[in-house]
Write a protein that holds these residues in place. Structure first.
Motif, short mmCIF file in Angstrom:
data_model
loop_
_atom_site.label_atom_id
_atom_site.label_comp_id
_atom_site.label_asym_id
_atom_site.label_seq_id
_atom_site.Cartn_x
_atom_site.Cartn_y
_atom_site.Cartn_z
N SER A 38 -1.62 -0.58 0.45
CA SER A 38 -2.80 -0.88 1.59
C SER A 38 -3.27 0.42 2.66
O SER A 38 -4.16 1.11 2.78
CB SER A 38 -3.72 -1.98 0.93
N LEU A 39 -2.14 0.20 3.44
CA LEU A 39 -1.81 0.41 4.94
C LEU A 39 -1.97 1.81 4.28
O LEU A 39 -2.38 2.05 5.49
CB LEU A 39 -1.32 -0.56 5.29
N SER A 46 10.60 2.96 0.14
CA SER A 46 9.82 4.46 0.81
C SER A 46 8.62 3.78 1.54
O SER A 46 7.81 4.75 2.12
CB SER A 46 9.28 5.22 -0.16
N VAL A 47 7.64 3.17 0.48
CA VAL A 47 6.49 2.93 1.38
C VAL A 47 5.41 2.66 3.36
O VAL A 47 5.56 3.23 3.63
CB VAL A 47 5.48 1.57 0.57
N ASN A 48 7.19 1.65 3.46
CA ASN A 48 7.40 1.04 4.01
C ASN A 48 7.40 1.81 5.47
O ASN A 48 6.98 2.29 6.65
CB ASN A 48 8.43 -0.18 4.83
N ALA A 82 6.18 -11.64 -1.38
CA ALA A 82 4.85 -11.34 -1.92
C ALA A 82 4.01 -10.62 -2.06
O ALA A 82 4.03 -9.69 -1.02
CB ALA A 82 4.60 -12.68 -1.41
N GLU A 83 2.88 -10.30 -3.54
CA GLU A 83 2.60 -8.92 -3.58
C GLU A 83 1.37 -9.84 -3.61
O GLU A 83 0.43 -10.09 -4.58
CB GLU A 83 3.04 -7.90 -4.40
N ASN A 91 -0.49 3.40 -10.96
CA ASN A 91 -0.78 2.77 -9.88
C ASN A 91 -1.21 2.99 -8.97
O ASN A 91 -0.53 3.08 -7.69
CB ASN A 91 0.81 3.45 -9.57
N LEU A 92 -2.21 3.45 -9.07
CA LEU A 92 -3.30 4.12 -8.14
C LEU A 92 -3.65 3.09 -6.91
O LEU A 92 -3.48 3.39 -5.93
CB LEU A 92 -5.17 4.15 -8.53
N PHE A 93 -3.54 1.56 -7.29
CA PHE A 93 -3.33 0.40 -6.65
C PHE A 93 -2.10 0.39 -5.63
O PHE A 93 -1.63 -0.92 -4.63
CB PHE A 93 -4.08 -0.23 -6.80
N GLY A 94 -1.10 0.81 -6.00
CA GLY A 94 0.29 0.91 -5.29
C GLY A 94 0.78 -0.19 -5.00
O GLY A 94 0.60 -1.04 -6.05
N PHE A 95 1.41 -0.34 -4.20
CA PHE A 95 2.03 -1.72 -4.08
C PHE A 95 1.37 -2.22 -2.48
O PHE A 95 0.49 -1.37 -1.50
CB PHE A 95 3.74 -1.46 -2.88
#
Length: 320
Positions: free
Chosen positions: A112-113, A128-130, A149-150, A256-260
Motif C-alpha cells: 500500500s505504501l 521486491s516491493v520492499n 502478517a498481511e 493482484n490490484l491490491f498487491g501486497f
C-alpha cells in the motif's frame, strides 16, 4: 491499506476499545492521550519529542492503533521512552509527519505504501516491493523488516448481494463486471481516487459502479453500511473480523490490484536507535496473519483494550 483524514483531533487518549470504535465511527476523535505522562495531546504538532523519546504514530483505524501499541510497548520493554500520537489520519498526512520527524515510527503496509509512492510500480513479491519502497522513500526514512502478517484491502460484498448474484468466496472481481452498474460501493474518500481503489478497479477489471458512498477506512461506518445493504460492495480489510461475523464475501483479486500488504514499520532514521530497530524487527518476526486476525478480533469484537491486547501478546511471545 487505506485510511481517511479526520477533520478534528481529540484532546485525550481513551484506551478502551469502545472509545476507539467511537472515535473512528464518528470521525471526530483522531488523537488520544493516555494517563501516561509521556504522551502528547496534539498529533499534528511539528515539535519533536525531547531527548531520547521515540514518537510512535498510527493511522486512523483500529488495527493501526493496535500495531502502534505493540511497537511502542516493545520499545518500552527495551527501556526506550515512548510517546504515542495515535489515530492521526491517512497516509497522506502521516507520511509528511514522518518526513519532518514529528513521528519516528509508524505501522505501515508495504504494498500500500508503494502504491502511494509509485502508483505504477509492479508488485511481484514482498521482497521486491520492499526494495522498491526503499528506493522511493524520502532519504530521512527507512523501512524495517516486514512481518508475515498481511492485511489487504478487498472488495467484499454482503450476504444478500452474494445470494442474489450467486457469488461465492471463489468468485473474482471480474465476476462483478456485468452487475457493478447495479451496485453502490463504499469506502474511504481516498478509495475513490486511488489506483488501489475505484481507478484500478475500472482499469484492471472494467468495473463501473452505480455510485460511490464515502464512508471510513474499512471501519464501523463501512461495516454497518455493508451489513444494512446501504452499500452492496465495500473496501473491507482482509483481517477484519466482521467478515466472518456478518458473512461478507471477499472477492478474489487474480490481477493482484491490491498487491501486497505486509505489516512493516516505517521509521524516521534519526529517531530510532539500533536497539529500537532490533526490537521492532523482533516483533515483525513473530507476527503472522492468523495472529493479527486474532488480535484484531479481541479488540473489535470482544471490546478489549488495544493496549492490554498488545501487552499480553508481547508477553506471550517473550518480547515484553
Amino acid at each position: 491499506m487505506t485510511s481517511t483524514v479526520k477533520s478534528s483531533w481529540s484532546r485525550t487518549r481513551h484506551r478502551g476499545a469502545a472509545a476507539v470504535a467511537l472515535a473512528v465511527a464518528a470521525a471526530l476523535v483522531a488523537g488520544c492521550g493516555s494517563s501516561s505522562d509521556d504522551e502528547s495531546d496534539n498529533p499534528l504538532s511539528e515539535g519533536k519529542a525531547d531527548g531520547d523519546t521515540v514518537v510512535v504514530g498510527s493511522n486512523n483505524f483500529a488495527e493501526s492503533i493496535l500495531l502502534a501499541d505493540i511497537y511502542g510497548e516493545a520499545l518500552k520493554a527495551k527501556g526506550i521512552k515512548v510517546e504515542y500520537k495515535p489515530n492521526i489520519g491517512s497516509r497522506e498526512t502521516t507520511y509528511g509527519l514522518l518526513k519532518n520527524g514529528s513521528i519516528a515510527v509508524l505501522p505501515e503496509y508495504n504494498g500500500s505504501l508503494l502504491a502511494y509512492l509509485d502508483p505504477d510500480a509492479e508488485q511481484k513479491s514482498a521482497e521486491s516491493v520492499n526494495a522498491a519502497v526503499k528506493s522511493k522513500l524520502d532519504s530521512k526514512l527507512t523501512l524495517l523488516e516486514s512481518a508475515p502478517a498481511e492485511d489487504k484491502d478487498s472488495v467484499s460484498i454482503n450476504a444478500e448481494t452474494a445470494k442474489k448474484y450467486d457469488l461465492t468466496a471463489q468468485s473474482t472481481l471480474a465476476d462483478l463486471k456485468d452487475i457493478a452498474p447495479e451496485l453502490v460501493i463504499g469506502g474511504s474518500p481516498e478509495f475513490q481516487t486511488r489506483h488501489q481503489g475505484l481507478v484500478g478497479l475500472e482499469k484492471e477489471y472494467g468495473l463501473k459502479f452505480k455510485s460511490f458512498k464515502a464512508l471510513d477506512a474499512g471501519g464501523p461506518l463501512t461495516q454497518a453500511a455493508l451489513t444494512k445493504n446501504t452499500v452492496q460492495a465495500a473496501d473491507i480489510f482482509t483481517t477484519d473480523p466482521t467478515i466472518t461475523k456478518e458473512k461478507f464475501v471477499v472477492l478474489q483479486d487474480p490481477k493482484n490490484l491490491f498487491g501486497f500488504a505486509n505489516v512493516t514499520p516505517l521509521v524516521y532514521k534519526s529517531g530510532l536507535s539500533q536497539e529500537g530497530i532490533d526490537a521492532l524487527n523482533a516483533v515483525s518476526a513473530k507476527l503472522d496473519t492468523k495472529t493479527l486476525l486474532d488480535l484484531d478480533s479481541q479488540v473489535q469484537l470482544e471490546n478489549k483494550d488495544p493496549l492490554d491486547v498488545a501487552k499480553a501478546w508481547l508477553k506471550s511471545v517473550g518480547l515484553n
